[in-house]
Design a protein around this motif. Structure first.
Motif, PDB file in Angstrom:
ATOM      1  N   UNK B 405      35.205  37.366  32.153  1.00  0.00           N
ATOM      2  CA  UNK B 405      35.981  36.323  32.837  1.00  0.00           C
ATOM      3  C   UNK B 405      37.362  36.842  33.214  1.00  0.00           C
ATOM      4  N   UNK B 406      37.957  37.702  32.346  1.00  0.00           N
ATOM      5  CA  UNK B 406      39.287  38.237  32.660  1.00  0.00           C
ATOM      6  C   UNK B 406      39.210  39.252  33.792  1.00  0.00           C
ATOM      7  N   UNK B 408      37.023  39.336  36.140  1.00  0.00           N
ATOM      8  CA  UNK B 408      36.773  38.618  37.397  1.00  0.00           C
ATOM      9  C   UNK B 408      38.002  37.854  37.857  1.00  0.00           C
ATOM     10  N   UNK B 409      38.759  37.313  36.892  1.00  0.00           N
ATOM     11  CA  UNK B 409      39.979  36.601  37.290  1.00  0.00           C
ATOM     12  C   UNK B 409      40.915  37.544  38.021  1.00  0.00           C
ATOM     13  N   UNK B 410      41.027  38.770  37.496  1.00  0.00           N
ATOM     14  CA  UNK B 410      41.911  39.746  38.130  1.00  0.00           C
ATOM     15  C   UNK B 410      41.405  40.088  39.520  1.00  0.00           C
ATOM     16  N   UNK B 411      40.094  40.182  39.639  1.00  0.00           N
ATOM     17  CA  UNK B 411      39.510  40.534  40.922  1.00  0.00           C
ATOM     18  C   UNK B 411      39.694  39.380  41.908  1.00  0.00           C
ATOM     19  N   UNK B 412      39.373  38.175  41.435  1.00  0.00           N
ATOM     20  CA  UNK B 412      39.439  37.005  42.316  1.00  0.00           C
ATOM     21  C   UNK B 412      40.860  36.729  42.781  1.00  0.00           C
ATOM     22  N   UNK B 413      41.819  37.138  41.927  1.00  0.00           N
ATOM     23  CA  UNK B 413      43.213  36.931  42.280  1.00  0.00           C
ATOM     24  C   UNK B 413      43.577  37.703  43.545  1.00  0.00           C
ATOM     25  N   UNK B 414      42.853  38.797  43.804  1.00  0.00           N
ATOM     26  CA  UNK B 414      43.159  39.603  44.973  1.00  0.00           C
ATOM     27  C   UNK B 414      44.012  40.808  44.651  1.00  0.00           C
ATOM     28  N   UNK B 415      43.975  41.241  43.360  1.00  0.00           N
ATOM     29  CA  UNK B 415      44.695  42.463  42.984  1.00  0.00           C
ATOM     30  C   UNK B 415      43.876  43.661  43.431  1.00  0.00           C
ATOM     31  N   UNK B 416      44.567  44.750  43.808  1.00  0.00           N
ATOM     32  CA  UNK B 416      43.846  45.966  44.157  1.00  0.00           C
ATOM     33  C   UNK B 416      43.276  46.586  42.880  1.00  0.00           C
ATOM     34  N   UNK B 419      46.011  48.077  40.783  1.00  0.00           N
ATOM     35  CA  UNK B 419      46.816  47.085  40.065  1.00  0.00           C
ATOM     36  C   UNK B 419      46.030  46.482  38.906  1.00  0.00           C
ATOM     37  N   UNK B 423      47.710  46.914  35.399  1.00  0.00           N
ATOM     38  CA  UNK B 423      48.401  45.696  34.979  1.00  0.00           C
ATOM     39  C   UNK B 423      47.522  44.750  34.179  1.00  0.00           C
ATOM     40  N   UNK B 424      46.221  44.949  34.239  1.00  0.00           N
ATOM     41  CA  UNK B 424      45.341  44.063  33.468  1.00  0.00           C
ATOM     42  C   UNK B 424      44.467  44.869  32.511  1.00  0.00           C
TER      43      UNK B 424
END
Lengths: 250, 511
Positions: B405-406, B408-416, B419, B423-424
């Protein structure tokens, strides 16, 4: 605003979406509902490119979603999942502003935006410095919503955003969430397994089963003019009809 | 400045700076001043160390800067180090040249040996004056009682009990050929450990044992060394070998080495060995007193105090571990990330790191010698390879263990992807990565003690010397600080965790 055309997706040969086509209208909430495994979350995830379909197209404001466009589309979309998906190593504020900071947006403007969102979501600004583990479940969902709204996206995708909350918190958050979305006028897709919640948020309910859309319409239509015996079965299996009569009587 | 990747970036920066400081220090500590001192080597047994020390002191007395790299290893390591120029000279035995180094060419004369050495760019001094070959020994009273002075005399006493080392029982020039050469009738021959054999002889359990003719114990037990009247045992005359170039670069050094030729005999060498091995004097003190008697001048030598020794060993150990671990971190974290990103590379990388770990540490160390010579570099390379697995595995596991879930959250946020990683994903994996580095550090600190086997110094040096001299105090002088260093390292990493692991993650663990 959002359109999917003839979408199919399989996992290890198991079809999860079968030839789905759907148009999501602007500025209203569309609810995706159905039993576990019906494909509603899979459909939502293809809308933001977490999954790419085997066949079919996703159009975002007329533009096809692809590897090339996915980042831009994600920046115009807010995504909130059950329990928020907040990064535990970052404070609430840094969770919210992570993307803006990485995109090199003005730090002062981002700070102002964060405080604006605190007001919108009624999140105490004093709690911005806390880490997710120091927040209550309801606060975490507010932070997740703020993170989704930071760049003022056109579209909100909400995947069971309130499912993990206790009933009282959940009920008041439903209220607030609906008001917020309607006030901001966001095109919203809400995934839920709870018909009462779907009916509370939306007059446009999309009922799915086994990777297909079974019926689409307001709750009254699902109840009175079911398109298949499954629709009746699904409606009956949910809570008493007095609770789902378009508005909550609590 | 966004702080999400800061702990990690700061850590990597600190590692980089640390490596730079180490390298600068290492180079400045090891690089040549205007003129290199002459480097004497020695093998890891007492007699060789004494001869190395005598040569180094004698050169210094002659005004030629010299240093002694003691206990570098066995014959192969020393000879190769000489040929490659890592050392300039070391004490050797003619029998070893004939029987071991040039065994395939089976030279028969000393002229032939000189030729073979010349092919490798090596020269030989005159013989030092003693022959450290195999011999047979008896208690003097027993020998007198039976009238035995030579090996031939044993023929008249078939009842005598023999106790031989297993090596001597099996060697080509050992018991079987000795028996044939002298027509010896004895059949009561038992195999035993060399040190135990001396005790068995002293308490009368056996009558005759094999020995090296300059063993310290010969003097200690006052043994009768039986004359090899049929010249069965090959000659192991002590000499110094030196590089050709030494005669051009530092002619005085060669002259000084040659001055030592003929200065010894077996009794004197035995006495020197005894003073170190049994009386506990330092090699430097024994060497200095030998030179004083031989050349009449007062010889200044540096006796290391326990504190200065500990300081020097700690420095060497830290260099070995620090450089190896720092390089390990720099290579292993990206490898772990790559293994996590690439499903195809993942099993290959993890298996390769695992296989390196299964190579016995001693073998890994020895494999490095032909590639990198002796001392620091091969030891660091081996340690570096050893440090990889825990870090690679923990980096991979830490990243793979991030909740979907984390991710995917980072991915869905639109981070490269970049990043997301810095950063995650890496901050979330940092507790696991740090645990891997900690494991690696502890392993490396322990393994680095083996570095002394190839002349890299460190805490292994006193352990090695302690084993050679049977001195438990000296063994502890290496073992205790090595253990303490491991504990300190563990403590430091626990502190480091407070800096590197984001506070939000520590809260989670407290919950």
């Amino acid at each position: 605003m959002l359109e999917v055309q003839n979408l199919s997706k399989s996992f290890n040969g198991e079809p999860a979406l079968r030839d789905i086509s759907l148009t999501v209208p602007r500025r209203v909430i569309t609810a995706l509902i159905g039993p576990s495994g019906c494909g509603k979350s899979t459909l939502l995830r293809t809308l933001i490119g977490l999954l790419f379909p085997d066949r079919g197209t996703v159009l975002f404001d007329g533009e096809p979603l692809s590897e090339r466009t996915v980042l831009r589309i994600r920046h115009r979309t807010g995504y909130v999942i059950q329990e928020g998906g907040l990064f535990p190593h970052l404070t609430a504020e840094r969770n919210i502003r992570l993307l803006a900071d990485r995109l090199g947006r003005s730090r002062r403007e981002t700070g102002e935006r964060v405080h604006e969102l605190c007001a919108i979501t009624r999140f105490p600004a004093g709690a911005l410095a806390r880490y997710p583990y120091e927040l209550s479940g309801g606060q975490r969902q507010r932070v997740a919503l703020m993170r989704a709204l930071l760049l003022d996206p056109d579209v909100l995708l909400l995947d069971e955003p309130l499912a993990a909350l206790d009933p009282i918190v959940r009920s008041s958050l439903q209220q607030e969430l609906k008001q917020t979305i309607e006030r901001l006028g966001k095109t919203t897709v809400l995934v839920t397994h709870d018909l009462a919640e779907a009916a509370w948020f939306s007059r446009d309910i999309v009922l799915m089963r086994a990777g297909r859309i079974v019926q689409r319409g307001p709750i009254s239509q699902l109840r009175e003019r079911p398109a298949a015996p499954f629709v009746t079965e699904f409606v009956r299996a949910q809570r008493g009809p007095h609770e789902i009569n378009g508005a909550r009587s609590r | 400045m966004n702080r999400s990747g800061d702990g990690f970036k700061r850590f990597m920066l600190a590692v980089l700076i640390g490596i730079l400081i180490y390298i600068i220090w290492y180079i400045s500590a090891h690089s040549a001043p205007a003129r290199d001192p002459v480097k004497l080597g020695s093998k890891k047994f007492t007699e060789s160390v004494i001869l190395g020390e005598i040569a180094a002191l004698h050169l210094s007395e002659a005004g030629i800067p010299a240093e002694h790299l003691a206990e570098l290893g066995g014959t192969r390591i020393l000879f190769n180090a000489l040929v490659s120029g890592e050392i300039d000279a070391y004490p050797e035995y003619t029998g070893t040249l004939r029987e071991e180094i040039f065994r395939e060419r089976s030279p028969t004369s000393s002229a032939q040996i000189r030729e073979l050495l010349a092919e490798r760019g090596v020269r030989i001094t005159g013989e030092l004056g003693f022959n450290n070959t195999y011999a047979l020994g008896m208690l003097p009273d027993r020998a007198d009682e039976l009238g035995i002075g030579s090996i031939s005399d044993l023929r008249g006493h078939p009842e005598l009990e023999f106790g031989f080392t297993s090596e001597f029982l099996n060697r080509g020039d050992g018991w079987p050929s000795l028996r044939d050469a002298y027509d010896l009738p004895q059949r009561n021959v038992s195999g035993m450990d060399h040190d135990l054999a001396y005790r068995a002889l002293a308490n009368g359990a056996v009558d005759v044992i094999d020995l090296y003719s300059t063993d310290a114990e010969i003097a200690y037990y006052d043994l009768r060394v039986l004359a090899d009247d049929r010249s069965h045992f090959p000659s192991y005359q002590a000499v110094y070998l030196y590089r050709n170039e030494l005669s051009e670069e530092t002619p005085g050094a060669v002259a000084a080495l040659e001055e030592l030729a003929g200065r010894f005999d077996a009794d004197r060498m035995r006495a020197l060995n005894r003073r170190v091995k049994i009386d506990g004097e330092s090699e430097a003190a024994v060497a200095a007193s030998f030179l004083e008697r031989e050349f009449g001048a007062e010889v200044a030598y540096r006796e290391e105090t326990a504190a200065s020794r500990l300081l020097a060993r700690t420095g060497e150990h830290l260099v070995l571990v620090g450089i190896a671990l720092a390089l390990g971190i720099l290579v292993a974290i990206p490898l772990g990330v790559f293994a996590y990103r690439s499903a195809a590379a993942s099993p290959v990388i993890l298996a390769a790191a695992g296989i390196i770990q299964t190579v016995p540490s001693l073998a890994l160390l020895v494999f490095m010698i032909p590639l990198l010579g002796i001392a620091g570099p091969p030891a660091i390379a081996a340690l570096f390879l050893y440090s990889l697995l825990p870090i690679v595995r923990n980096t991979h596991a830490g990243l793979a263990g991030i909740a979907p879930s984390l991710r995917e959250s980072a991915e869905a946020l639109g981070l490269t992807a970049r990043d997301r990683l810095f950063h995650v994903e890496l901050p979330l994996a940092s507790p696991s990565i740090l645990a891997g580095i900690k494991t690696s550090a502890v392993i490396t600190i322990g393994f680095a003690t083996l570095g002394a086997l190839i002349g890299a110094g460190g805490y292994g040096q006193p352990i090695l010397t302690g084993i050679r001299l049977d001195d438990y105090g000296l063994i502890l002088e290496g073992a205790v600080p090595a253990a303490a260093l491991a504990i300190v390292a563990q403590g430091l990493f626990d502190l480091l965790e407070r800096v590197i692991v984001p506070r939000g993650l520590r809260l989670k663990r407290a919950n």
